[in-house]
Design an enzyme around this catalytic site. Structure first.
Site, mmCIF file in Angstrom:
data_model
loop_
_atom_site.group_PDB
_atom_site.id
_atom_site.type_symbol
_atom_site.label_atom_id
_atom_site.label_comp_id
_atom_site.label_asym_id
_atom_site.label_seq_id
_atom_site.Cartn_x
_atom_site.Cartn_y
_atom_site.Cartn_z
ATOM 1 N N HIS A 169 0.816 -1.214 0.000
ATOM 2 C CA HIS A 169 0.000 0.000 0.000
ATOM 3 C C HIS A 169 0.851 1.267 0.000
ATOM 4 O O HIS A 169 0.317 2.371 -0.075
ATOM 5 C CB HIS A 169 -0.991 -0.013 1.163
ATOM 6 C CG HIS A 169 -0.412 0.256 2.512
ATOM 7 N ND1 HIS A 169 -0.125 -0.740 3.417
ATOM 8 C CD2 HIS A 169 -0.089 1.414 3.131
ATOM 9 C CE1 HIS A 169 0.347 -0.205 4.526
ATOM 10 N NE2 HIS A 169 0.377 1.108 4.375
ATOM 11 N N ASP B 81 0.185 -7.746 1.918
ATOM 12 C CA ASP B 81 0.629 -6.347 1.879
ATOM 13 C C ASP B 81 2.157 -6.300 1.850
ATOM 14 O O ASP B 81 2.818 -5.940 2.818
ATOM 15 C CB ASP B 81 0.080 -5.601 3.093
ATOM 16 C CG ASP B 81 0.248 -4.097 2.984
ATOM 17 O OD1 ASP B 81 0.607 -3.621 1.887
ATOM 18 O OD2 ASP B 81 0.019 -3.404 3.993
ATOM 19 N N SER C 87 4.262 2.777 7.974
ATOM 20 C CA SER C 87 3.918 1.714 7.030
ATOM 21 C C SER C 87 5.131 1.252 6.243
ATOM 22 O O SER C 87 5.959 2.052 5.813
ATOM 23 C CB SER C 87 2.871 2.207 6.033
ATOM 24 O OG SER C 87 1.603 2.224 6.592
#
Length: 257
Positions: free
Chosen positions: A64, A109, A203
């Site tokens: 992402h 992910d 992230s």
């Protein structure tokens, strides 16, 4: 109700890039300048993520975190006073288990980035080892990043922050994240009493256990660092064959089911 949030945060570019940017580690402490030679700052189109250098030409991060005009900074500690050996690269190729638009498929992910040219190892640049075995429950691991250091306010540090957290039973995460399968290729990690956690801007950064990259920051609770609300990390060990195949040149390699 815990809101699931994507941990990439708006990066306001000013000069080279802004200080108000990533998801910082909440409840941690400033990392030592020599503590994170593998830590990568990934940024593009107003967003910032972390990443992990696994050899001189390849970086692991979250799917992402993908975006156009992506740049990667190596050897960075202070944003305001960069190290002299800091290096910048752009992606040559990107590889995914799923489209970066469909990353919320637990355990998918993950993004593997091939750099446009290799980085040169230096005092502040060196790769981190891939896992030789998965971490066991209660293992103490390290998280780090330039993300916000406040669970409720956007307070971004000049240098990355580090914190120790624990590998937790998957049942703890399943209690808070609907749809998380018992055998998903993820790790559940955090501090049950709260106070330490990844947060906005972290992230794609590493979960480091016993000197190896075991996880990739994926999703967490909002606000960060709440009691009994751990974060979810993509489990690197379960993707080793895919990672090694891609690096070896088998770009048609498929991800584990």
């Amino acid at each position: 109700m815990v809101l699931i949030r994507v941990l990439a945060n708006l990066l306001i570019l000013q000069l080279s890039y802004a200080q108000k940017s990533s998801e910082l580690v909440t409840g941690g402490h400033p990392c030592n300048i020599n503590e994170h030679p593998f830590l990568v700052l990934v940024y593009h189109d107003g967003y910032q993520c972390g990443g992990t250098l696994i050899n001189e030409e390849w970086v692991l991060t979250a799917a992402h975190c993908d975006g156009k005009k992506m740049k990667l900074q190596f050897g960075l500690h202070s944003k305001n006073e960069p190290n002299k050996d800091k290096q910048t690269r752009v992606p040559k190729e990107k590889f995914f288990c799923l489209s970066s638009k469909n990353f919320i498929k637990w355990g998918k992910d993950i993004m593997l980035i091939r750099l446009n040219r290799p980085v040169n190892n230096s005092t502040h640049i060196a790769p981190l080892s891939l896992p030789s075995s998965p971490p066991s429950q209660n293992t103490v691991c390290n998280i780090m990043g330039w993300g916000t250091i406040s669970p409720t306010k956007e307070i971004y540090p000049d240098v990355p922050h580090c914190a120790n957290i624990n590998i937790l039973d998957h049942a703890v995460c399943r209690a808070f994240y609907p749809g998380l399968l018992e055998k998903s290729k993820t790790l559940c990690a955090g501090i049950l009493q709260g106070g330490k956690d990844i947060c906005q801007g972290d992230s794609g950064g590493p979960l480091i256990c016993n000197g190896q990259v075991q996880g990739i920051v994926s999703v967490g609770g909002n606000p960060c660092a709440e009691p009994r609300v751990p974060a979810i990390y993509t489990k690197v060990f379960d993707h080793l064959d895919w990672i090694k195949s891609i690096i070896a040149g088998n770009t048609a390699a498929t991800c584990p089911l």
